[in-house]
Design an enzyme around this catalytic site. Sequence first.
Site, PDB file in Angstrom:
ATOM      1  N   ASN A   1      -9.961  -4.853  -3.528  1.00 40.75           N
ATOM      2  CA  ASN A   1      -8.722  -6.063  -3.976  1.00 40.75           C
ATOM      3  C   ASN A   1     -10.122  -6.829  -4.653  1.00 40.75           C
ATOM      4  O   ASN A   1      -9.386  -7.771  -5.743  1.00 40.75           O
ATOM      5  CB  ASN A   1      -8.601  -5.802  -2.922  1.00 40.75           C
TER       6      ASN A   1
ATOM      7  N   HIS B   1      -2.037  -0.982  -3.172  1.00 39.92           N
ATOM      8  CA  HIS B   1      -3.095  -0.850  -2.439  1.00 39.92           C
ATOM      9  C   HIS B   1      -1.424  -1.571  -2.046  1.00 39.92           C
ATOM     10  O   HIS B   1      -2.331  -1.283  -0.437  1.00 39.92           O
ATOM     11  CB  HIS B   1      -3.368  -1.988  -3.234  1.00 39.92           C
TER      12      HIS B   1
ATOM     13  N   ARG C   1      -0.146  -1.327  -9.386  1.00 40.37           N
ATOM     14  CA  ARG C   1      -1.466  -0.801  -8.971  1.00 40.37           C
ATOM     15  C   ARG C   1      -1.593  -2.129  -7.021  1.00 40.37           C
ATOM     16  O   ARG C   1      -1.657  -1.338  -6.413  1.00 40.37           O
ATOM     17  CB  ARG C   1      -2.812  -0.914  -9.311  1.00 40.37           C
TER      18      ARG C   1
ATOM     19  N   HIS D   1      -2.793   5.866 -13.873  1.00 44.75           N
ATOM     20  CA  HIS D   1      -4.119   5.384 -14.731  1.00 44.75           C
ATOM     21  C   HIS D   1      -3.970   5.644 -16.626  1.00 44.75           C
ATOM     22  O   HIS D   1      -4.972   5.894 -16.988  1.00 44.75           O
ATOM     23  CB  HIS D   1      -4.978   6.215 -14.272  1.00 44.75           C
TER      24      HIS D   1
END
Length: 320
Positions: free
Chosen positions: A94, A66, A62, A193
């Site tokens: 975040n 990001h 992740r 996910h």
Amino acid sequence: MELLLRLAAVALVAAAFVAADGTGTLSPSFYDATCPGLQPAVRRGVAQAVKKEARMGASLLRLFFHDCFVQGCDASILLDDTANFTGEKSAAPNANSLRGYEVIDAIKAEVEASCKATVSCADIVALAARDAVNLLGGPSWPVLLGRRDALMTTKAAAEDSLPSPTSRLPQLLHSFSKKGLNARDLVALSGAHSVGMAHCSNFREHVYKDTKINMTYAAQLRAKVCPFVGGDDNLAPLELQKPDKFDNGFFNDVITGQVLLRTDQELLGSSGSHGTTDALVREYAANADRFAAEFAMAMIKLGNMAVQDGEVRLNCRRPN
């Protein structure tokens, strides 16, 4: 055999990206001469972290996403706030959510000890994401290297660029399109996910207000994990069956309406011209090898949002 053939095609995709790179600097072999121990060092660091806590693998993956979605893959996500700017860590997508900074710090320290001022933090983040996926049972792929680290960033840039967990499909497609990613990339990357967990604050609206969610599943979450008020930091697994194994089980959860995030459920059952994502969800649910290979290709594409302007930070948390 099918998976091997598909991953061979992934290697060809990586080679094509190298050929297409105008600077000629991005390459899987970028550090072969200057820091030959880089990739084993990164894998050791990630393996230690994942062995200690499997969820950390999902967190490192992740972190890469990001980072790349905000001004390219430039390790801007790692920058602490300074007197000159407020960085991305405190942005709404975040704050109190992203993890793994200490893992990257530890790997960077080991790399600096043997290859001083040579390897960018951005490249370490990219390699760590690949190794995290692979150590959790997912595919591997050639990571293109040669990025540089950002000198600054802003909180606003992260809040403007990163999709919200409550976004609808047209918003998601638009957000990915702005980054040069298509519907297939969106669905494949959503398969990340398959591993990890989410906070109640990110899925409360989905389990209380949406109609596409499986009602029994929603009731269980409301009763055990996510009250209507409070419990924002309570965690639930993003995939029901094997939340610590990277596989295609996530797509079966999408089909049965048993996913935590609205953005994930939006991949199925949307009307109009966006119905193409339905077919992709069913395709990946039925074919684990195809998902693994196309996830790898999407990660190469995402990672190609590289930055050659900048520096090699000595400390990933601050500019030199």
